[in-house]
Design an enzyme around this catalytic site. Structure first.
Site, short mmCIF file in Angstrom:
data_model
loop_
_atom_site.label_atom_id
_atom_site.label_comp_id
_atom_site.label_asym_id
_atom_site.label_seq_id
_atom_site.Cartn_x
_atom_site.Cartn_y
_atom_site.Cartn_z
CB CYS B 7 -0.79 -0.11 1.16
SG CYS B 7 -2.29 0.98 1.22
CB CYS B 8 2.54 3.36 -1.68
SG CYS B 8 2.44 3.45 -3.58
CB SER B 9 0.44 7.95 -2.16
OG SER B 9 1.16 7.91 -3.42
#
Lengths: 442, 104
Positions: B7-9
């Site tokens: 999960c990132c931006s």
């Protein structure tokens, strides 16, 4: 140097990280960002239509292809404008539903219902209805702030009513789907019963309906958002957050988006009217002049790394250069690393700011075409910049200048960093192989 | 089958790492399902996975996200910045597997 660095790290850990945490996790900032993200695809395609409607040729052109295109766009202007008017022209529809749904999800409400409730709340105050028609005047950029406020208000009301169990209770035997559709009835009544009288009251007092009044109130803020200090402040904030390893762009774009969109629709209206474009600082300016290859404009740095004398940096360059074309530079940020690396702090923060001044100055002098289109942030910078400005050529030149500036500014700092890396490598080698004693110190 | 969520931006840079992790898992013959998401999709997606790894740039959200995932007993941890930057798929895969084994 090292004590200065230590105190800088301390400041970052004690104040910047918590600040970013609070800002970046603020329910409303997240909702606004999500809302715009949801609306974006419709708006990108919608504003893409502008190119067909206003081809990038002068009216006196003699080129037969350009001539044919111009004539076509003039003949069919009305038909061509329809997809634009029903996407960009009603951007507040997408935005209010998007914000309502995101905020609803965060409050554990049904996202579809909270999105639709936000949509109704917005229409109620922003779409005056007369003689069987609704006015579309405030459904574009002029209505953005109203869309934000009504979406937040209606979702909060919905959440508050639910938390306080003010709802229509049905017997347990009623299926949950049916029960849910009844659950929304009271929020609808409360939102209608408060917003509509408020709008009538404001209109009676000021002669303006709500979106008009809100734009009037926010006018100073909106025009301040388009100034050089605003550009520099927002990019400085983003760079410092990112240096601390925090996704600063997420926070800054969340705050800037409403302003960018309002100003974008003003630019598009001016283009359609054949007037001078009023605004400079828009999403396209941010994405394609300040974030070339990602935050810190690191695409030129990626090329420099490819030819580095240090193996580690060369590897990072190889890994980072392709994603960099699409403005994804986390491999470089965390791999080089730039994050928390005092040797690259100065160029990382200054490059986008210097480029901002150059691009802003060039626009002011009338050399650089302004942004009229929305573009995906992953578009390679020179292409994206040109696309954003209706395929003008000057943005490409500007991008190239920005890249050269960026390379020139990174280079000396990169060389110093390389020297320090080679020195520590040599020391390590010496320490681990004292018996051979053949490792040269330089 | 190990199910790992990154999960990132926007789920862009993590998707680069996903490819490396899948490559490493295939080489070692470990059955995996690894996907990258943006934080906006966190809530709807995480229950399908056994572990969630965060890109270091969204580490500041660790507390909120891990509290949410804790209700399902799913561990959430940030990825070591250097491993992230160097795209060390094998090391990150090992990290994910160790977290799954510790939790289950």
């Amino acid at each position: 140097m090292s004590s200065l660095y230590q105190s800088m790290i301390a400041v970052i850990e004690q104040s910047i990280t918590p600040l970013a945490g609070r800002l970046g996790q603020q329910k409303y900032v997240i909702a606004i960002r999500d809302g715009f993200t949801a609306a974006l695809p419709f708006m990108i395609i919608g504003s893409f239509m502008l190119v067909f409607i206003f081809p990038p040729f002068s009216a006196e052109t003699t080129n037969s292809f350009a001539r044919a295109w111009l004539d076509f766009s003039l003949t069919y202007r009305e038909q061509l404008m329809l997809p634009f008017n029903l996407s960009m022209g009603v951007m507040t529809f997408f935005i209010s539903v998007g914000i309502g749904a995101s905020l609803g999800r965060q409050f554990n409400l049904d996202p579809v219902m909270s999105g639709l409730l936000a949509f109704m709340a917005f229409l109620l105050v922003a779409a005056p209805y007369a003689d069987g028609h609704i006015s579309t005047q405030y459904l574009s950029g002029q209505g953005i702030f109203t869309a934000l406020i009504t979406a937040i208000y209606s979702t909060r009301i919905y959440a508050w009513l639910k938390q306080n169990n003010i709802t229509i209770r049905l017997p347990k035997e009623v299926p949950t789907g049916v029960a849910r559709s009844f659950e929304i009835l009271i929020p609808v009544v409360v939102v209608m019963g408060t917003l509509h009288p408020l709008n009538l009251f404001i209109a009676a007092q000021t002669g303006m309906i709500m979106p008009q009044a809100i734009m009037h109130l926010l006018e100073p803020l909106v025009s301040a958002s388009d100034s050089l200090p605003a550009i520099l402040l927002s990019v400085l904030l983003c760079q410092i957050f990112w240096f601390a390893g925090i996704h600063g762009a997420l926070i800054v774009t969340g705050i800037m988006n409403p302003f960018w969109m309002a100003n974008l629709s003003a630019n598009q209206a001016a283009l359609a009217a054949g007037a001078a474009l009023p605004h400079i600082y828009l999403q396209g300016f941010w994405d394609h002049y300040l974030l070339i290859g990602g935050v810190g404009s690191t695409l030129p740095l990626a090329f420099l790394l490819l030819r580095s004398r240090v193996t580690h940096l060369r590897t990072i360059g190889k890994m980072g250069v392709v994603p960099s074309f699409f403005n994804i530079n986390e491999p470089i940020l965390f791999g080089a690393p730039i994050i928390m690396n005092p040797m690259l702090f100065i160029p990382f923060v200054c490059v986008p700011m210097v480029n901002a001044c150059l691009a802003y100055g060039a626009t002011r002098l009338g050399w650089l075409a302004q942004v009229v289109s929305l573009t995906p942030w992953t578009t390679p910078a020179p292409i994206g910049a040109s696309w954003a400005a209706n395929w003008a050529l000057s943005p490409v030149v500007m991008c190239v200048i920005c890249m050269v500036m960026s390379a020139l500014m990174y280079l000396p700092f990169l060389r110093a960093y390389e020297r320090s890396l080679m020195k520590t490598e040599a020391q390590k080698a010496q320490a681990s192989a004292p018996l051979t004693g053949t490792v040269s110190s330089n | 089958m190990y199910r790992i969520m990154l999960c990132c931006s926007a789920g862009m840079s993590t998707s680069l790492l996903v490819r490396k992790m899948v490559e490493s898992a295939n080489e070692r013959g470990i059955p995996v399902e690894i996907e990258a998401y943006g934080v906006a999709e966190f809530e709807t997606e995480f229950p399908r996975y056994q572990v969630v790894l965060l890109g270091p740039q969204v580490k500041y959200m660790l507390k909120t996200l891990s509290e949410k995932a804790a209700t399902h007993g799913i561990p959430v941890q940030p990825i070591e910045p250097m491993d992230y930057g160097m795209q060390r798929g094998d090391k990150v895969l090992d990290f994910a597997l160790s977290l799954i084994n510790a939790a289950h």
